[in-house]
Design an enzyme around this catalytic site. Structure first.
Site, PDB file in Angstrom:
ATOM      1  N   LYS A  23     -32.685 -36.513 -34.125  1.00 39.71           N
ATOM      2  CA  LYS A  23     -32.032 -35.474 -34.932  1.00 39.71           C
ATOM      3  C   LYS A  23     -30.517 -35.695 -35.018  1.00 39.71           C
ATOM      4  CE  LYS A  23     -35.636 -32.039 -34.061  1.00 39.71           C
ATOM      5  NZ  LYS A  23     -35.905 -30.627 -33.649  1.00 39.71           N
ATOM      6  N   TYR A  28     -39.806 -28.653 -42.960  1.00 35.36           N
ATOM      7  CA  TYR A  28     -40.011 -27.540 -42.027  1.00 35.36           C
ATOM      8  C   TYR A  28     -40.568 -26.297 -42.715  1.00 35.36           C
ATOM      9  CZ  TYR A  28     -37.780 -29.951 -38.112  1.00 35.36           C
ATOM     10  OH  TYR A  28     -37.499 -30.821 -37.085  1.00 35.36           O
ATOM     11  N   PHE A  37     -34.909 -18.518 -37.646  1.00 33.61           N
ATOM     12  CA  PHE A  37     -33.980 -19.648 -37.502  1.00 33.61           C
ATOM     13  C   PHE A  37     -34.138 -20.689 -38.619  1.00 33.61           C
ATOM     14  CE2 PHE A  37     -37.731 -20.518 -34.820  1.00 33.61           C
ATOM     15  CZ  PHE A  37     -38.144 -21.745 -35.324  1.00 33.61           C
ATOM     16  N   ARG A  97     -45.425 -35.807 -26.874  1.00 28.99           N
ATOM     17  CA  ARG A  97     -44.956 -34.436 -26.596  1.00 28.99           C
ATOM     18  C   ARG A  97     -44.564 -34.315 -25.120  1.00 28.99           C
ATOM     19  NH1 ARG A  97     -43.855 -30.934 -30.873  1.00 28.99           N
ATOM     20  NH2 ARG A  97     -44.219 -29.230 -29.407  1.00 28.99           N
ATOM     21  N   ASN A 156     -32.051 -30.181 -30.466  1.00 29.34           N
ATOM     22  CA  ASN A 156     -32.817 -30.651 -29.305  1.00 29.34           C
ATOM     23  C   ASN A 156     -33.203 -32.137 -29.391  1.00 29.34           C
ATOM     24  OD1 ASN A 156     -34.767 -30.332 -31.238  1.00 29.34           O
ATOM     25  ND2 ASN A 156     -36.015 -28.881 -30.097  1.00 29.34           N
ATOM     26  N   HIS A 161     -37.656 -34.867 -32.673  1.00 27.21           N
ATOM     27  CA  HIS A 161     -38.868 -34.206 -33.170  1.00 27.21           C
ATOM     28  C   HIS A 161     -40.066 -35.028 -32.726  1.00 27.21           C
ATOM     29  CE1 HIS A 161     -41.767 -32.420 -35.968  1.00 27.21           C
ATOM     30  NE2 HIS A 161     -42.173 -33.659 -36.199  1.00 27.21           N
ATOM     31  N   GLU A 219     -46.484 -36.089 -41.742  1.00 29.72           N
ATOM     32  CA  GLU A 219     -45.045 -36.319 -41.544  1.00 29.72           C
ATOM     33  C   GLU A 219     -44.677 -37.788 -41.748  1.00 29.72           C
ATOM     34  OE1 GLU A 219     -44.721 -32.531 -38.474  1.00 29.72           O
ATOM     35  OE2 GLU A 219     -44.419 -34.555 -37.683  1.00 29.72           O
TER      36      GLU A 219
HETATM   37  P1  GDP Z   1     -41.013 -28.431 -31.557  1.00 26.28           P
HETATM   38  O1  GDP Z   1     -42.415 -28.688 -32.033  1.00 26.28           O
HETATM   39  O2  GDP Z   1     -40.850 -28.569 -30.068  1.00 26.28           O
HETATM   40  O3  GDP Z   1     -39.972 -29.228 -32.315  1.00 26.28           O
HETATM   41  O4  GDP Z   1     -40.706 -26.884 -31.852  1.00 26.28           O
HETATM   42  P2  GDP Z   1     -41.066 -25.932 -33.099  1.00 26.28           P
HETATM   43  O5  GDP Z   1     -42.029 -26.587 -34.026  1.00 26.28           O
HETATM   44  O6  GDP Z   1     -41.402 -24.591 -32.540  1.00 26.28           O
HETATM   45  O7  GDP Z   1     -39.653 -25.755 -33.854  1.00 26.28           O
HETATM   46  C1  GDP Z   1     -39.170 -26.751 -34.723  1.00 26.28           C
HETATM   47  C2  GDP Z   1     -37.694 -26.928 -34.480  1.00 26.28           C
HETATM   48  O8  GDP Z   1     -37.012 -25.716 -34.830  1.00 26.28           O
HETATM   49  C3  GDP Z   1     -37.299 -27.158 -33.013  1.00 26.28           C
HETATM   50  O9  GDP Z   1     -37.450 -28.487 -32.598  1.00 26.28           O
HETATM   51  C4  GDP Z   1     -35.840 -26.725 -33.023  1.00 26.28           C
HETATM   52  O10 GDP Z   1     -34.987 -27.735 -33.586  1.00 26.28           O
HETATM   53  C5  GDP Z   1     -35.895 -25.516 -33.962  1.00 26.28           C
HETATM   54  N1  GDP Z   1     -36.111 -24.271 -33.218  1.00 26.28           N
HETATM   55  C6  GDP Z   1     -37.233 -23.858 -32.564  1.00 26.28           C
HETATM   56  N2  GDP Z   1     -37.084 -22.643 -32.020  1.00 26.28           N
HETATM   57  C7  GDP Z   1     -35.821 -22.247 -32.340  1.00 26.28           C
HETATM   58  C8  GDP Z   1     -35.061 -21.061 -32.083  1.00 26.28           C
HETATM   59  O11 GDP Z   1     -35.529 -20.117 -31.427  1.00 26.28           O
HETATM   60  N3  GDP Z   1     -33.782 -21.029 -32.580  1.00 26.28           N
HETATM   61  C9  GDP Z   1     -33.259 -22.047 -33.312  1.00 26.28           C
HETATM   62  N4  GDP Z   1     -31.987 -21.939 -33.764  1.00 26.28           N
HETATM   63  N5  GDP Z   1     -33.942 -23.188 -33.574  1.00 26.28           N
HETATM   64  C10 GDP Z   1     -35.204 -23.286 -33.104  1.00 26.28           C
END
Ligand code: GDP
Length: 135
Positions: free
Chosen positions: A11, A51, A59, A87, A114, A117, A128
């Protein structure tokens, strides 16, 4: 795409901080082989499309802005049990909860920025990968 493949992005925060090599190194050390690799910058429209599943989340707008804020590295990786093992290697979404030795523990700055992905299912890995490398 076979079930031994997953899709990843390094990222914008991690690319900006010069961690492409460090992160790809952890992936290779974890037994993953790079099948496809491309550095590019997503438009806000493309990031929003990627997304779209999170469209209703609070968010979403911030995430789209962040993911289009600078270059990313997109890649397809190969390994037995790729999706689940990857993962595990990246760790929890929130780096505060990521286990020691994971990519997010080492490189993530926040729950949003973070570092990486990783696809959450074989089906999404295929979708994807096609989004970036579709023939
Ligand atoms: P992942 O599968 O671990 O990437 O998590 P998710 O699919 O739940 O979320 C996708 C991405 O959205 C995450 O990797 C973060 O970059 C972002 N994200 C997830 N939860 C939050 C949140 O609570 N706040 C914000 N600002 N970003 C978030």
């Amino acid at each position: 795409m076979a079930t031994n493949r997953t899709f990843t992005m390094i990222k914008p925060d991690a690319v900006q901080e010069n961690h492409i090599g460090g992160i790809l190194g952890m992936m290779e050390a974890g037994g993953f082989r790079v099948v496809e690799l491309q550095k590019l910058t997503l438009t806000a429209e493309r990031a929003g499309e990627f997304y779209a599943v999170h469209k209703e989340r609070p968010f979403y707008q911030d995430l789209v802005k962040y993911m289009s804020s600078g270059p990313i590295v997109a890649a397809v990786l190969e390994k037995d049990n790729a999706v689940a093992d990857f993962r595990t290697l990246i760790g929890a979404t929130n780096p505060a909860q990521a286990a020691e030795g994971t990519i997010r523990k080492k490189y993530a700055k926040s729950i949003e920025a973070n570092a990486v992905h990783g696809s959450d299912s074989d089906e999404n890995a295929q979708i994807e990968a096609d989004f970036f490398f579709g023939k």
